[in-house]
Write a protein that holds these residues in place. Structure first.
Motif, PDB file in Angstrom:
ATOM      1  N   ALA A  11       0.830  -1.214   0.000  1.00 53.28           N
ATOM      2  CA  ALA A  11       0.000   0.000   0.000  1.00 53.28           C
ATOM      3  C   ALA A  11       0.859   1.256   0.000  1.00 53.28           C
ATOM      4  N   THR A  12       2.095   1.131  -0.432  1.00 58.48           N
ATOM      5  CA  THR A  12       3.032   2.245  -0.426  1.00 58.48           C
ATOM      6  C   THR A  12       3.214   2.807  -1.833  1.00 58.48           C
ATOM      7  N   PHE A  13       3.206   4.135  -1.900  1.00 54.75           N
ATOM      8  CA  PHE A  13       3.328   4.829  -3.178  1.00 54.75           C
ATOM      9  C   PHE A  13       4.328   5.977  -3.041  1.00 54.75           C
ATOM     10  N   ILE A  14       4.914   6.344  -4.148  1.00 53.82           N
ATOM     11  CA  ILE A  14       5.746   7.541  -4.209  1.00 53.82           C
ATOM     12  C   ILE A  14       4.961   8.563  -5.026  1.00 53.82           C
ATOM     13  N   ALA A  15       4.641   9.676  -4.374  1.00 53.47           N
ATOM     14  CA  ALA A  15       3.916  10.753  -5.046  1.00 53.47           C
ATOM     15  C   ALA A  15       4.928  11.822  -5.435  1.00 53.47           C
ATOM     16  N   GLU A  16       4.937  12.160  -6.710  1.00 52.03           N
ATOM     17  CA  GLU A  16       5.885  13.161  -7.200  1.00 52.03           C
ATOM     18  C   GLU A  16       5.112  14.321  -7.802  1.00 52.03           C
ATOM     19  N   SER A  17       5.438  15.511  -7.340  1.00 47.88           N
ATOM     20  CA  SER A  17       4.752  16.693  -7.838  1.00 47.88           C
ATOM     21  C   SER A  17       5.316  17.107  -9.196  1.00 47.88           C
ATOM     22  N   SER A  19       6.589  19.801  -9.836  1.00 51.02           N
ATOM     23  CA  SER A  19       7.822  20.563  -9.618  1.00 51.02           C
ATOM     24  C   SER A  19       8.982  19.659  -9.214  1.00 51.02           C
ATOM     25  N   GLY A  20       8.746  18.347  -9.186  1.00 52.70           N
ATOM     26  CA  GLY A  20       9.831  17.407  -8.966  1.00 52.70           C
ATOM     27  C   GLY A  20      10.081  16.992  -7.531  1.00 52.70           C
ATOM     28  N   HIS A  21       9.169  17.307  -6.623  1.00 48.26           N
ATOM     29  CA  HIS A  21       9.338  16.899  -5.228  1.00 48.26           C
ATOM     30  C   HIS A  21       8.548  15.621  -4.978  1.00 48.26           C
ATOM     31  N   ALA A  22       9.134  14.773  -4.123  1.00 46.81           N
ATOM     32  CA  ALA A  22       8.502  13.484  -3.884  1.00 46.81           C
ATOM     33  C   ALA A  22       8.203  13.275  -2.407  1.00 46.81           C
ATOM     34  N   VAL A  23       7.162  12.496  -2.145  1.00 45.47           N
ATOM     35  CA  VAL A  23       6.799  12.134  -0.789  1.00 45.47           C
ATOM     36  C   VAL A  23       6.273  10.698  -0.817  1.00 45.47           C
ATOM     37  N   VAL A  24       6.579   9.961   0.235  1.00 44.93           N
ATOM     38  CA  VAL A  24       6.072   8.605   0.360  1.00 44.93           C
ATOM     39  C   VAL A  24       4.673   8.677   0.953  1.00 44.93           C
ATOM     40  N   VAL A  25       3.749   7.977   0.344  1.00 45.53           N
ATOM     41  CA  VAL A  25       2.375   7.907   0.824  1.00 45.53           C
ATOM     42  C   VAL A  25       2.087   6.437   1.110  1.00 45.53           C
ATOM     43  N   GLY A  37       4.623   6.592   5.515  1.00 41.38           N
ATOM     44  CA  GLY A  37       4.317   7.962   5.124  1.00 41.38           C
ATOM     45  C   GLY A  37       2.887   8.282   5.483  1.00 41.38           C
ATOM     46  N   PRO A  38       2.488   9.529   5.232  1.00 41.31           N
ATOM     47  CA  PRO A  38       1.118   9.898   5.560  1.00 41.31           C
ATOM     48  C   PRO A  38       0.118   9.151   4.671  1.00 41.31           C
ATOM     49  N   ARG A  39      -1.094   9.016   5.198  1.00 39.26           N
ATOM     50  CA  ARG A  39      -2.191   8.460   4.417  1.00 39.26           C
ATOM     51  C   ARG A  39      -2.624   9.531   3.405  1.00 39.26           C
ATOM     52  N   PRO A  40      -3.251   9.140   2.340  1.00 37.18           N
ATOM     53  CA  PRO A  40      -3.680  10.129   1.349  1.00 37.18           C
ATOM     54  C   PRO A  40      -4.560  11.240   1.925  1.00 37.18           C
TER      55      PRO A  40
END
Length: 140
Positions: A11-17, A19-25, A37-40
């Protein structure tokens, strides 16, 4: 504005904006999340707080207020049945500074809530009860 969400595992995803910034969700443990990482929905709530706090700081700086610290504490309620949308979001701003004028802080918070914060205004238009208040603290 664009974004890309890539499945990493379970259930882990990498969200990339765009503008090139990423966060683990990450999702909750009952669907395989590992608390990486945070929940959606947490990310959405944090986005509302960040959007509004950016506005408040920017407006206060333009008003030449000496802000030394600022944060926004958010409290939310979600519907009990699917889709468990936000029903209520409360934003509590804490603004610390030197000789802060209350009318400037009040106006900054109101302008963010009513005119500039696209995230909270979008949710409000979608039926979410969005409320706010603030407190002012003197810098030491």
């Amino acid at each position: 504005m664009k974004a890309r969400i890539k499945w990493a595992e379970k259930a882990t995803f990498i969200a990339e904006s765009g503008s090139g910034h990423a966060v683990v969700v990450d999702g909750p443990p009952d669907i395989g999340g590992r608390n990486l990482g945070p929940r959606p929905m947490e990310l959405l709530l944090m986005g509302v707080g960040a959007c509004s706090t950016v506005d408040v700081i920017y407006i206060l700086q333009k008003a030449r207020q000496t802000v030394t610290d600022c944060w926004c504490e958010l409290d939310s309620k979600r519907a009990e049945t699917d889709p468990k949308v936000f029903t209520d979001i409360h934003l509590h701003f804490v603004v610390t500074g030197r000789n802060l004028a209350e009318n400037h802080v009040k106006r900054a918070v109101e302008l963010s809530a009513e005119k500039y914060c696209s995230a909270s205004i979008m949710l409000k238009k979608g039926g979410v009860n969005v409320s706010y208040d603030y407190e002012i603290r003197a810098a030491e």
